[in-house]
Design a protein around this motif. Structure first.
Motif, mmCIF file in Angstrom:
data_model
loop_
_atom_site.group_PDB
_atom_site.id
_atom_site.type_symbol
_atom_site.label_atom_id
_atom_site.label_comp_id
_atom_site.label_asym_id
_atom_site.label_seq_id
_atom_site.Cartn_x
_atom_site.Cartn_y
_atom_site.Cartn_z
ATOM 1 N N GLY A 173 0.801 -1.273 0.073
ATOM 2 C CA GLY A 173 0.372 0.144 -0.084
ATOM 3 C C GLY A 173 0.626 1.634 -0.168
ATOM 4 N N ASP A 175 0.819 5.886 1.681
ATOM 5 C CA ASP A 175 0.209 7.153 1.970
ATOM 6 C C ASP A 175 -0.976 6.207 3.245
ATOM 7 N N GLY A 176 -0.480 5.768 3.924
ATOM 8 C CA GLY A 176 -1.215 5.044 5.511
ATOM 9 C C GLY A 176 -2.189 3.926 5.163
ATOM 10 N N THR A 177 -2.246 3.914 3.969
ATOM 11 C CA THR A 177 -3.196 2.868 3.167
ATOM 12 C C THR A 177 -2.551 1.514 3.241
ATOM 13 N N LEU A 178 -2.667 0.170 4.093
ATOM 14 C CA LEU A 178 -2.825 -1.076 3.449
ATOM 15 C C LEU A 178 -3.534 -2.002 3.329
ATOM 16 N N TRP A 179 -3.422 -2.834 1.716
ATOM 17 C CA TRP A 179 -3.925 -3.951 1.215
ATOM 18 C C TRP A 179 -3.476 -5.070 1.317
#
Length: 640
Positions: A173, A175-179
């Motif tokens: 991920g 920008d602080g978003t983990l997928w």
């Protein structure tokens, strides 16, 4: 001093080689310098770990047959909706729909209704590098599909430097978003577990979890497959998918992502949907392969190296060669065992490189040091007047010159050996025969020669005979191989006493052995050692003969064997005049005689005893006080 210098040089060179090798292998591990070789070993181990495909995973393929029947891709969203409706009736454990739905379409509402019934897992689109100068760009599935219950994950697969996919990142991920990875979501849904995102690190704007090494079950088309058109036509009964993980994705050539894998045939790629099937199968079965941590990788690489270096310092070259082979085999075996049993990938390549590199490096240094030492010795030989050495001249080639010098030195030694043997033959025959003839002539010419003159001539002749005999005995004791027979020292003492019985009887000297000896701690059981019985017997005869020679008439000589720990001590004690400290200091030197020696003394008897003791790994010592007699002790190792 020269030996000490050479020893220090060996240790210093060993430390230098050890330091260079350790730093070099540590650098190899830190930089993954041999990553391609690591990958080759990994691929072979993966091949050994193939297994039957799991019945819990089924792939619905967008293949050539389905394209021929349903038309070119992309298909209308209504076809995908119909496929999800078919699966809804089957109630699968999880659905991974490996198709991008990021652009709007008139049939999105119909697809959203099907999504609401099945809650499939959909991939997002992640571009690296991203658009407009961004490090990463992410395009999510349509909001209507996400709102309908679709779960979203990334489907990235990252080939290694050689273009082969061996690992996947279960979370990515920015920008602080983990997928999470779509395969991880499917495995969690099938097992009913919550997906916990692994620890991640950031690299150039992209956040990734620790890599997951894919334990491939097999090559292409390893899992069960159903054509997409067969699913739409109802050719497959619904219960075929019940409780299964169903993946839908493209397998037709040229229309989807495809990758080289360790198990793929040459020039054959594996579709991304099949790669996801392998990941799901491994996660569900708990067959994950984890890369070894830094501590394990350094230990795996350096421990065999250090063991090899220890062998260089402590063992002989032949053992080191076997040790190197054993360490190489053990390193490969350990890596394979960790991989097969523990699911841990620790490459053996760095350790093997260290062993392969350090062996010739150390061999070169030892060969160079040995050659230098030999060259120095050969240069000394150059100044030897021996014509065999003088014939060895520089050839223009350093190695050939050393060979010629070595040949000259060997010839010199052989010549010296022949001369020594000739000298021994001269002493044993040519020198002894005239002296024996002199003594015989004096005995036959009684009255023809003045008695005093005859006595002196006979004395000198007998001393010459004793000197020849002593020299021959000493030379043979110094050169001949030492037997390793089992010898009872009690028998040796008795044999020596019997051999000297006539001498002791002539002087009325009593020789006490056995219980009459003063050797403390003497035991009745055999006192066994390993050695050359004739040499040991001659050594005791020399000690006992000296005791009889220097003891006053009518005195007693004590001779016995005592056990002191793991040593056996033959002690011979007389009542003679004794010796001073100065005399004891040079007692065992060849040709050393003292003022009170008899006229027939040759000065080689005690030197012979010292030589025999040394060659048997033992010691001989004298304890004496002037006027109080002497005690000689011959110490040898006991057979425990």
């Amino acid at each position: 001093m020269a030996g000490l210098t050479r020893e220090r040089r060996i240790v210093s060179e060993w430390l230098a080689v050890a330091l260079i090798a350790t730093l070099g292998i540590a650098l190899v591990v830190a930089t993954d310098l041999f990553q391609r070789a690591d990958n080759l070993v990994y691929d072979q181990l993966i091949r050994l770990k193939q297994r039957p495909a799991s019945d819990a995973v089924i792939i619905v393929t967008i293949d050539e047959e389905s394209l021929a029947q349903l038309g070119g891709f992309p298909w209308p969203r209504g076809l995908h909706a119909r496929a999800l409706d078919r699966l809804a009736a089957a109630r699968p454990a999880a659905i991974l729909y490996d198709v991008l739905f990021i652009d709007p379409s008139p049939e999105d509402a119909e697809l959203a209704q099907a999504v609401a019934q099945t809650h499939p897992i959909l991939p997002l689109a992640m571009e690296i590098p991203g658009r407009n100068g961004e490090a990463v760009s992410v395009a999510l599935p349509l909001p209507t599909l996400r709102e309908a219950g679709a779960r979203v994950g990334h489907a990235n697969l990252s080939p290694d430097a050689d273009g082969i996919v061996r690992r996947a990142y279960l979370a990515e991920g920015t920008d602080g978003t983990l997928w999470p990875h779509v395969a991880a979501l499917a495995a969690c849904a099938a097992t009913g577990k919550a997906c916990e995102l692994p620890r991640a690190t950031e690299s150039e704007g992209l956040v990734r979890a620790e890599p997951f090494l894919i334990p491939f079950a097999g090559g292409r088309e390893h899992f069960r497959m159903v054509p997409f058109r067969a699913l739409l036509d109802g050719a497959v009964p619904p219960d075929y998918f019940t409780g299964k993980v169903v993946l839908i994705g493209a397998t037709a050539a040229g229309m989807g992502d495809a990758y080289a894998t360790p198990l793929a045939e040459r020039n054959t790629l594996m579709p991304g949907v099949e790669l996801n099937a392998n990941i799901i199968d491994a996660l569900m079965a708990g067959r994950a392969i984890a890369p070894a941590g830094a501590a394990t990788r350094y230990a795996m690489a350096l421990l065999p190296l250090w063991l090899m270096l220890a062998g260089f310092l402590l063992a002989r070259p032949r053992f080191n060669f076997v040790l190197g082979l054993a360490l190489s085999a053990a390193t490969l075996g350990t890596s394979a065992a960790l991989f097969a049993v523990g699911g841990l990938w620790a490459s053996p390549v760095a350790a093997l490189v260290g062993l392969i590199a350090v062996y010739p490096l150390w061999a070169w240094r030892r060969l160079e040091a040995t050659t230098s030492y030999l060259r120095e010795e050969f240069e000394r030989f150059r100044h030897d007047p021996d014509p065999l050495l003088a014939a060895a001249r520089p050839t223009g080639d350093a190695v050939q010159t050393d060979i010629e010098l070595l040949r000259g030195a060997i010839a010199h030694l052989r010549s010296a050996t022949r001369q020594r043997e000739e000298a021994l033959r001269f002493l044993t025959h040519d020198m002894r025969s005239p002296q024996a003839s002199i003594i015989s002539t004096l005995a036959l010419s009684e009255g023809a020669v003045d008695a005093e003159v005859a006595r002196r001539i006979e004395g000198h002749a007998r001393r010459t005979l004793a000197l020849a005999d002593g020299f021959v005995q000493f030379a043979r004791a110094e050169a001949q191989p030492i037997a390793q027979d089992e010898v009872d020292l009690r028998d040796v003492v008795i044999d020596a006493a019997d051999d000297l019985w006539s001498q002791s009887s002539a002087r009325h000297i009593r020789v006490e052995t056995g219980d009459g000896a003063r050797a403390e701690g003497e035991e009745e059981e055999p006192c066994l050692t390993r050695g050359d019985r004739p040499l040991l017997t001659r050594a005791v005869i020399n000690l006992l003969g000296n005791a009889i020679k220097y003891s006053p008439e009518g005195s007693t000589v004590h001779c016995g064997v005592a056990r002191e720990g793991n040593r056996l001590v033959i002690a011979i004690e007389d009542e003679g005049p004794g010796l001073s400290e100065e005399q004891i200091a040079g007692l065992f030197e060849p040709f050393r005689r003292f003022a009170h020696d008899g006229p027939d003394g040759a000065g080689l008897g005690l030197a012979f005893v010292h030589m025999v003791a040394t060659r048997h790994g033992g010691e001989v010592a004298c304890h004496s006080t002037p006027g109080a007699g002497s005690r000689f002790e011959l110490s040898l190792a006991a057979i425990v």
